[in-house]
Each structure stands twice: as C-alpha cells, then as structure tokens.
Design a protein around this motif. Sequence first.
Motif, PDB file in Angstrom:
ATOM      1  N   LEU A 215      -8.725  -8.161   5.076  1.00 45.15           N
ATOM      2  CA  LEU A 215      -9.031  -7.799   3.689  1.00 45.15           C
ATOM      3  C   LEU A 215      -9.943  -8.815   3.005  1.00 45.15           C
ATOM      4  CD1 LEU A 215      -5.600  -6.393   2.437  1.00 45.15           C
ATOM      5  CD2 LEU A 215      -7.589  -5.147   3.314  1.00 45.15           C
ATOM      6  N   LYS A 216      -9.813 -10.087   3.356  1.00 48.85           N
ATOM      7  CA  LYS A 216     -10.705 -11.088   2.773  1.00 48.85           C
ATOM      8  C   LYS A 216     -12.143 -10.822   3.196  1.00 48.85           C
ATOM      9  CE  LYS A 216      -7.365 -14.865   2.349  1.00 48.85           C
ATOM     10  NZ  LYS A 216      -7.010 -16.248   2.773  1.00 48.85           N
ATOM     11  N   GLU A 217     -12.336 -10.480   4.439  1.00 47.85           N
ATOM     12  CA  GLU A 217     -13.669 -10.156   4.943  1.00 47.85           C
ATOM     13  C   GLU A 217     -14.209  -8.917   4.232  1.00 47.85           C
ATOM     14  OE1 GLU A 217     -14.914 -10.741   9.407  1.00 47.85           O
ATOM     15  OE2 GLU A 217     -14.274  -8.664   9.154  1.00 47.85           O
ATOM     16  N   MET A 218     -13.357  -7.930   4.030  1.00 47.76           N
ATOM     17  CA  MET A 218     -13.783  -6.702   3.360  1.00 47.76           C
ATOM     18  C   MET A 218     -14.139  -6.958   1.900  1.00 47.76           C
ATOM     19  SD  MET A 218     -10.980  -4.044   4.964  1.00 47.76           S
ATOM     20  CE  MET A 218     -11.477  -2.686   3.905  1.00 47.76           C
TER      21      MET A 218
ATOM     22  N   GLY B 204       6.665  -7.840  16.307  1.00 48.70           N
ATOM     23  CA  GLY B 204       6.376  -8.137  14.902  1.00 48.70           C
ATOM     24  C   GLY B 204       5.925  -6.911  14.141  1.00 48.70           C
ATOM     25  N   ILE B 205       4.938  -7.095  13.291  1.00 46.49           N
ATOM     26  CA  ILE B 205       4.459  -5.978  12.471  1.00 46.49           C
ATOM     27  C   ILE B 205       3.204  -5.356  13.071  1.00 46.49           C
ATOM     28  CG2 ILE B 205       5.437  -6.880  10.326  1.00 46.49           C
ATOM     29  CD1 ILE B 205       2.536  -7.734   9.570  1.00 46.49           C
ATOM     30  N   ALA B 206       3.079  -4.053  12.834  1.00 43.06           N
ATOM     31  CA  ALA B 206       1.851  -3.321  13.140  1.00 43.06           C
ATOM     32  C   ALA B 206       1.567  -2.492  11.901  1.00 43.06           C
ATOM     33  CB  ALA B 206       2.027  -2.430  14.364  1.00 43.06           C
ATOM     34  N   THR B 207       0.623  -2.946  11.113  1.00 47.63           N
ATOM     35  CA  THR B 207       0.412  -2.327   9.809  1.00 47.63           C
ATOM     36  C   THR B 207      -1.029  -1.884   9.610  1.00 47.63           C
ATOM     37  OG1 THR B 207       0.634  -2.678   7.419  1.00 47.63           O
ATOM     38  CG2 THR B 207       0.064  -4.592   8.737  1.00 47.63           C
ATOM     39  N   ALA B 208      -1.196  -0.806   8.833  1.00 42.81           N
ATOM     40  CA  ALA B 208      -2.516  -0.241   8.518  1.00 42.81           C
ATOM     41  C   ALA B 208      -3.299   0.030   9.805  1.00 42.81           C
ATOM     42  CB  ALA B 208      -3.260  -1.156   7.556  1.00 42.81           C
TER      43      ALA B 208
ATOM     44  N   VAL C 296       1.669   2.006   7.278  1.00 46.25           N
ATOM     45  CA  VAL C 296       0.267   2.254   6.894  1.00 46.25           C
ATOM     46  C   VAL C 296       0.222   2.067   5.380  1.00 46.25           C
ATOM     47  CG1 VAL C 296      -0.656   3.645   8.789  1.00 46.25           C
ATOM     48  CG2 VAL C 296       0.882   4.719   7.161  1.00 46.25           C
ATOM     49  N   ASN C 297       0.251   0.809   4.975  1.00 51.48           N
ATOM     50  CA  ASN C 297       0.514   0.449   3.586  1.00 51.48           C
ATOM     51  C   ASN C 297      -0.726   0.078   2.789  1.00 51.48           C
ATOM     52  OD1 ASN C 297       0.328  -1.836   5.265  1.00 51.48           O
ATOM     53  ND2 ASN C 297       1.406  -3.109   3.782  1.00 51.48           N
ATOM     54  N   GLY C 298      -1.878   0.575   3.193  1.00 50.95           N
ATOM     55  CA  GLY C 298      -3.076   0.327   2.392  1.00 50.95           C
ATOM     56  C   GLY C 298      -2.919   0.798   0.966  1.00 50.95           C
ATOM     57  N   ILE C 299      -2.093   1.842   0.761  1.00 49.82           N
ATOM     58  CA  ILE C 299      -1.882   2.387  -0.582  1.00 49.82           C
ATOM     59  C   ILE C 299      -1.345   1.324  -1.538  1.00 49.82           C
ATOM     60  CG2 ILE C 299       0.516   3.159  -0.226  1.00 49.82           C
ATOM     61  CD1 ILE C 299      -2.248   5.279  -1.857  1.00 49.82           C
ATOM     62  N   ASP C 300      -0.694   0.287  -0.994  1.00 50.15           N
ATOM     63  CA  ASP C 300      -0.154  -0.783  -1.843  1.00 50.15           C
ATOM     64  C   ASP C 300      -1.253  -1.576  -2.542  1.00 50.15           C
ATOM     65  OD1 ASP C 300       2.383  -0.072  -1.082  1.00 50.15           O
ATOM     66  OD2 ASP C 300       2.628  -1.689   0.380  1.00 50.15           O
ATOM     67  N   VAL C 301      -2.467  -1.558  -1.968  1.00 50.78           N
ATOM     68  CA  VAL C 301      -3.592  -2.245  -2.609  1.00 50.78           C
ATOM     69  C   VAL C 301      -4.628  -1.228  -3.104  1.00 50.78           C
ATOM     70  CG1 VAL C 301      -3.276  -4.380  -1.315  1.00 50.78           C
ATOM     71  CG2 VAL C 301      -4.785  -2.615  -0.379  1.00 50.78           C
ATOM     72  N   GLY C 302      -4.185   0.034  -3.247  1.00 52.38           N
ATOM     73  CA  GLY C 302      -5.063   1.066  -3.775  1.00 52.38           C
ATOM     74  C   GLY C 302      -5.980   1.712  -2.763  1.00 52.38           C
ATOM     75  N   LEU C 303      -5.695   1.504  -1.470  1.00 54.50           N
ATOM     76  CA  LEU C 303      -6.569   2.031  -0.422  1.00 54.50           C
ATOM     77  C   LEU C 303      -5.761   2.934   0.497  1.00 54.50           C
ATOM     78  CD1 LEU C 303      -9.392   1.950   0.954  1.00 54.50           C
ATOM     79  CD2 LEU C 303      -8.532   0.015   2.308  1.00 54.50           C
ATOM     80  N   PHE C 304      -5.933   4.240   0.390  1.00 53.10           N
ATOM     81  CA  PHE C 304      -5.250   5.178   1.266  1.00 53.10           C
ATOM     82  C   PHE C 304      -5.711   4.953   2.703  1.00 53.10           C
ATOM     83  CE2 PHE C 304      -4.627   9.258   3.394  1.00 53.10           C
ATOM     84  CZ  PHE C 304      -3.341   9.604   3.006  1.00 53.10           C
TER      85      PHE C 304
ATOM     86  N   LEU D  88       2.104   7.239   4.569  1.00 56.56           N
ATOM     87  CA  LEU D  88       0.783   7.023   3.973  1.00 56.56           C
ATOM     88  C   LEU D  88       0.837   6.958   2.455  1.00 56.56           C
ATOM     89  CD1 LEU D  88      -1.050   9.497   6.342  1.00 56.56           C
ATOM     90  CD2 LEU D  88      -1.665   7.086   6.127  1.00 56.56           C
ATOM     91  N   LEU D  89       1.696   7.780   1.837  1.00 52.95           N
ATOM     92  CA  LEU D  89       1.750   7.846   0.378  1.00 52.95           C
ATOM     93  C   LEU D  89       2.603   6.753  -0.244  1.00 52.95           C
ATOM     94  CD1 LEU D  89       2.047  11.699  -0.212  1.00 52.95           C
ATOM     95  CD2 LEU D  89       0.036  10.244  -0.595  1.00 52.95           C
ATOM     96  N   THR D  90       3.630   6.304   0.476  1.00 48.90           N
ATOM     97  CA  THR D  90       4.540   5.310  -0.094  1.00 48.90           C
ATOM     98  C   THR D  90       4.247   3.891   0.379  1.00 48.90           C
ATOM     99  OG1 THR D  90       6.195   5.468   1.670  1.00 48.90           O
ATOM    100  CG2 THR D  90       6.354   7.060  -0.148  1.00 48.90           C
ATOM    101  N   GLY D  91       3.579   3.750   1.508  1.00 45.07           N
ATOM    102  CA  GLY D  91       3.363   2.428   2.077  1.00 45.07           C
ATOM    103  C   GLY D  91       4.606   1.854   2.722  1.00 45.07           C
ATOM    104  N   GLY D  92       5.652   2.673   2.830  1.00 40.48           N
ATOM    105  CA  GLY D  92       6.905   2.195   3.393  1.00 40.48           C
ATOM    106  C   GLY D  92       6.817   1.932   4.889  1.00 40.48           C
ATOM    107  N   PHE D  93       7.590   0.962   5.341  1.00 39.20           N
ATOM    108  CA  PHE D  93       7.626   0.616   6.762  1.00 39.20           C
ATOM    109  C   PHE D  93       8.777   1.333   7.457  1.00 39.20           C
ATOM    110  CE2 PHE D  93       4.745  -2.509   5.363  1.00 39.20           C
ATOM    111  CZ  PHE D  93       4.109  -3.054   6.481  1.00 39.20           C
TER     112      PHE D  93
END
Length: 266
Positions: free
Chosen positions: A75-78, A114-118, A140-148, A169-174
Amino acid sequence: MTDSIAPNPTDLLLHQRDDRGVHRLTLNSPTSFNTLSEAMLDALQQALGAIAQDQQARVVVLAAAGKAFCAGHNLKEMRASPELGYYQKLFAQCTRMMLSIQNLPVPVIARVQGIATAAGCQLVAQCDLAVSADNASFGVNGIDVGLFCATPSVPLVRNMHAKQAMEMLLTGGFISAEEARSRGLVNRVCAAAELDTQVDALVSAILAKPREAVRLGKALFYQQREMGTEAAYQLAGQTMACNMMDDVAQEGVQAFIEKRPPSWQT
C-alpha cells in the motif's frame, strides 16, 4: 538433490528445483509480510516463465518466509504514485502473474501460514491446490481502506459460493483456516509443524500420475469452467479422447483389466 536457482537470501523470491521436477518458490520479504510489490510481482512472473519452459517440471510449491504468507499489495508503494495509469499498469501486472499460475501446465500448491489477505488471499485462491496451517487466516479486506478487492474477487468466487465470497469482500472480515477449508479455499488444514508433510503428500500423489494426463487435465479443468454445459462437454469429450490415445492411458487401462500395476514413466 535440490538446485537453488535463486540462492541469495536477500532475494525477494527464492527458487529451488529438485531432481523430481518439483519447483519451490518462496516469497522472501518477511519484514513486509511478503507483500506483492512491483518487484515481487516481477520476480514471480520471471520464475513462472522459467518453470513454463522446463519440460521436466512436475509440480510447483508456492511458500513464504516468516510469520505471514502474503499481505497483498504494497500500500505504501501504491500511495506513492496516485495516478490512474500507474494503478492500471500495476493491476494488469498482477493479473498477468495470476493467470500465469493458471496457465502453467503443472499443478501449483500454496503452502500457507499466518495471514493471507487481499491480493495474498487472491494468490491462494489462484493456486490449483492449497494446504494451510491451522492458525492461518484469510481475508479480502481492502474495503477497510475504501478499496473493494475487485481483482481478488475473481478467483475467490471461483473457489467458494458467491454469498460467502461477497460477505468477505463487503465486510473485510477474516475467516479461519478451517472455515477456508469448508468453503473450498484450501484443501487441507494441519498443524504448522505438519505443513511440509502434508504438502509433500500432495506432491507425491501428483508425481505418481502420468505427466501428460496431469497437463491435459489442468488445462481442460479451467477451460471448461468458463463455458456453457454443452460446450464444456464437447471440449471434455475431445480431451478425453486425445488422452485415451496416449500410451500411458492405454497401458493404464490394460493394467486395470489385467489386475496389475501399470508400467509407465510418470
């Protein structure tokens, strides 16, 4: 015997190949939780391209170093390049890499801890098979930062039911490793200490089967999935007819008839 194709521990991606034709790719940026930076995507693309050219390749194991499997895009790179053209290029680069996994003529097994996210969860979903440690989690928690998580949704909804995928996808829940298994995202769940044993069991099962049948089968599986039922049956029938003409299939059927083990080169 194992050959280290990229042995330098400072490399983003470690690439090893053993004398059975088993390639092991290890995401090696643990301090960033193995994010899919541009450099990591490029390294994966180059490695997958090399494997595609290896006529003796049989299986790929996709692993990761450290506490996490993959935390998705960097995300920093983006954020450092807030331009539409840049984002279009980045996601196209990621898509090419993901499709390269599908288009490989050999199975790809994700070894997850560990984690596998987004986009990291996308990477698991894109692999043909997946083995997970029981303490892993997926989101797939991109929605937490406003990115579906649009691109991760593509393989995710091809792994699990639509409403299950949409909720993530809609909740960002793991979800837990066991929930991921019940939904079809991973094949096996085990204690972290047993990960390599479980992965090796899958590898050995695949190596025991004829190379050409595996190649034909993987290609057919993904082609027919995108077709209507009638067209899928036509393609599947043609594929089976061609497969049946192979010497290994002829020998396998004859061995079954004669109640003996088949004599073939896998």
